[in-house]
Design a protein around this motif. Structure first.
Motif, short mmCIF file in Angstrom:
data_model
loop_
_atom_site.label_atom_id
_atom_site.label_comp_id
_atom_site.label_asym_id
_atom_site.label_seq_id
_atom_site.Cartn_x
_atom_site.Cartn_y
_atom_site.Cartn_z
N ALA A 178 0.29 -0.76 0.04
CA ALA A 178 0.23 -0.04 0.05
C ALA A 178 0.38 1.02 -0.44
CB ALA A 178 -0.83 0.05 0.88
N GLN A 179 1.30 1.70 0.61
CA GLN A 179 2.85 2.34 0.46
C GLN A 179 3.57 2.90 -0.45
OE1 GLN A 179 5.75 1.03 3.88
NE2 GLN A 179 4.71 2.36 5.17
N ASN A 180 3.74 1.27 -1.60
CA ASN A 180 3.69 1.63 -2.83
C ASN A 180 3.29 1.55 -4.61
OD1 ASN A 180 6.96 1.83 -1.74
ND2 ASN A 180 6.63 0.13 -0.77
N ASP A 181 2.48 1.75 -3.50
CA ASP A 181 1.63 1.16 -4.80
C ASP A 181 1.27 2.50 -5.94
OD1 ASP A 181 -0.43 2.77 -3.56
OD2 ASP A 181 -1.39 0.87 -3.52
N LEU A 206 -4.97 -0.03 6.33
CA LEU A 206 -5.50 -0.26 5.02
C LEU A 206 -6.38 1.61 4.60
CD1 LEU A 206 -5.14 -3.16 3.32
CD2 LEU A 206 -4.05 -1.21 2.63
N PRO A 207 -7.34 0.69 5.67
CA PRO A 207 -8.51 2.00 5.81
C PRO A 207 -8.22 2.84 6.39
CG PRO A 207 -9.56 0.44 6.95
CD PRO A 207 -8.73 -0.10 5.86
N LYS A 209 -5.43 4.15 7.37
CA LYS A 209 -3.58 4.85 6.94
C LYS A 209 -3.42 5.29 5.65
CE LYS A 209 1.15 4.33 8.62
NZ LYS A 209 1.87 3.31 8.86
N TYR A 210 -3.84 4.78 4.87
CA TYR A 210 -3.63 3.80 3.40
C TYR A 210 -4.65 5.06 2.68
CZ TYR A 210 0.76 2.61 5.02
OH TYR A 210 2.15 2.12 5.45
N SER A 211 -5.90 5.01 3.06
CA SER A 211 -7.36 4.98 2.18
C SER A 211 -7.97 3.99 1.16
CB SER A 211 -7.26 6.72 1.77
OG SER A 211 -7.36 7.35 3.07
N ARG A 212 -7.11 2.76 1.51
CA ARG A 212 -7.38 1.80 0.39
C ARG A 212 -8.90 1.19 1.47
NH1 ARG A 212 -4.15 4.73 -0.49
NH2 ARG A 212 -2.77 4.00 -2.04
N ALA A 213 -9.58 0.97 0.04
CA ALA A 213 -10.05 -0.31 0.46
C ALA A 213 -9.87 -1.72 1.29
CB ALA A 213 -11.71 -0.35 -1.00
N ALA A 214 -10.90 -2.08 1.92
CA ALA A 214 -10.19 -4.21 2.28
C ALA A 214 -11.26 -4.20 2.36
CB ALA A 214 -9.27 -4.02 3.41
N ALA A 215 -11.59 -6.06 1.57
CA ALA A 215 -11.98 -7.00 2.46
C ALA A 215 -11.49 -8.81 2.15
CB ALA A 215 -12.85 -7.32 1.34
N VAL A 216 -11.90 -8.91 3.16
CA VAL A 216 -11.12 -10.28 3.28
C VAL A 216 -11.47 -11.87 2.75
CG1 VAL A 216 -10.51 -12.11 5.28
CG2 VAL A 216 -10.28 -10.20 6.40
N ALA A 217 -11.41 -12.00 1.50
CA ALA A 217 -11.92 -12.78 0.78
C ALA A 217 -12.11 -14.19 1.49
CB ALA A 217 -12.01 -12.88 -0.43
N GLY A 218 -13.32 -15.45 1.19
CA GLY A 218 -12.68 -16.61 0.82
C GLY A 218 -12.33 -17.23 -0.03
N PHE A 219 -12.52 -18.37 -0.81
CA PHE A 219 -12.01 -19.10 -2.04
C PHE A 219 -13.41 -19.47 -3.02
CE2 PHE A 219 -9.04 -19.65 1.40
CZ PHE A 219 -7.92 -18.43 1.46
#
Ligand code: SF4
Ligand code: SF4
Length: 365
Positions: A178-181, A206-207, A209-219
């Motif tokens: 996230a720091q380097n994207d 993620l949300p 410090k870096y203002s990114r959305a995030a979601a844990v996903a199954g498979f």
């Protein structure tokens, strides 16, 4: 209705429609996953074909074999080549993974005693069966594999059992991404198995410090699409969070008992990722109390340095950070294929190049 509700065609159609509806009118966005199994399932079910054109799903460094630095493989080879001829054990993929000077498999061809194991108990059994020889387990992987190793090291082990560990902690690696994207990645699809241990809270940066959305996903396909939908909705609404879209396995705080055991045996430190470089906070290193098991300390072998990670012509270092796709590599499918791999992403069971080779774009149903 499909026997598996997570593969039910109507559910997948509904999720796809919702995703397309929510994404309509939004600027182009990229979402990154960091799990090799996700890439395999995304390819197997051709999920990218269901996404609107302006929503890209890219693969990050999700394969534990691929990210194991060449220096660690070189060190394991040196251990295997010691004149005392220890038994060096490792899981199959890492034995076959090439570095510029060869592989553990090649060392075996030259007379080293390198054995492929399928289970953590096998190296211990080998140590009991060969009391006059050192048995060294080359142990790699993320918190999911480090936690059972920690349990093992807390138990009674034969005096001739040693370990060379190269474990990595995923949340800190995601933070480095996230720091380097460069702001290119709008959201991160988080790895379900790893989150069973860490919980979703480990990704709160993620949300926040870096203002990114995030979601844990199954498979399963429906689980991956539901997590994508959550990310798109977060981006659209501006209400960023770490959604748990794998609640059947992941708890908010994770498995705290597993975390306690893990951090009793390992401490966090800086560690190298193949082709990416040193990432602070991503290494799981043995604590002093467990150093008696450390194969390097026991044998006097030093960690190899200055070993080139990138194989000639290989693009793995760019594929692992989502900047290239396997098909961009001139060697893909020709000079590099699963039975004659040139780079780590084609060897690792969870490698991105391997996933793309095994599952060309057509859906399986
Ligand atoms: S250990 Fe599990 S969650 Fe982690 S990268 Fe591998 S498959 Fe994905
Ligand atoms: S196709 Fe082979 S050589 Fe090319 S990036 Fe993938 S692993 Fe490396």
């Amino acid at each position: 209705m499909s026997a598996n509700p997570y593969r039910d065609k109507q559910t997948i159609r509904d999720l796809t429609e919702a995703l397309r509806g929510e994404a309509a009118g939004l600027p182009p966005m990229s979402i990154m996953h960091v799990c090799g199994t996700h890439e395999h399932e995304i390819r197997r079910h051709a999920l990218r074909q269901l996404l609107p054109e302006h929503v890209r799903l890219v693969a990050g460094p999700g394969c534990p074999v691929c990210i194991t630095p060449a220096s660690a493989i070189a060190t394991a080879i040196e251990l295997a080549r010691l004149p005392e001829r220890p038994i060096v054990c490792a899981y199959g993929d890492i034995v076959r993974t090439p570095i510029r000077t060869g592989s553990l498999f090649d060392a075996r061809g030259e007379g080293a005693d390198v054995r492929v194991v399928y289970d953590l108990r096998e190296p211990v059994r080998l140590a009991r069966e060969n009391p006059s020889r050192r048995v060294i387990f080359f142990s790699i992987g993320f918190e999911t594999t480090a936690a059972p190793v920690a349990v093992l090291l807390r138990g009674e082990l034969p005096a001739n059992f040693f370990i060379y560990t190269c474990h990595r902690w995923v949340p800190a690696a995601v933070e480095a991404l996230a720091q380097n994207d460069d702001g290119v990645i709008a959201g991160y699809l988080l790895p379900g198995h790893a989150a069973v241990i860490t919980g979703q809270v480990a990704y709160q940066f993620l949300p926040e410090k870096y203002s990114r959305a995030a979601a844990v996903a199954g498979f399963e396909p429906a689980e991956i699409l539901a997590a994508m939908l959550s990310i798109v909705r977060q981006v659209k609404s501006g209400r960023l969070t770490v959604a748990n879209c794998y609640a059947r396995a992941v708890r908010r705080e994770g498995n705290q008992r597993a975390q306690e055991v893990l951090f009793e045996v390992f401490k966090i430190g800086t560690a190298a990722w193949r082709g990416i470089g040193e990432l602070p906070g991503t290494g799981l290193h043995l604590r002093e109390a467990y150093e008696r098991y450390d194969a390097l300390g026991a044998t006097g072998v030093a960690e190899a340095t200055d070993v080139e990670d990138v194989m000639p012509g290989c693009q793995c270092h760019l594929i692992m950070v989502g900047r290239r796709m396997p098909e961009d590599c001139a060697l893909f499918g020709g000079e590099c294929a699963p039975d004659h791999p040139k780079g780590p992403c084609m060897v690792g069971g969870e490698g991105t190049c391997r996933a793309h080779y095994l599952y060309p774009e057509e859906p399986d149903d």
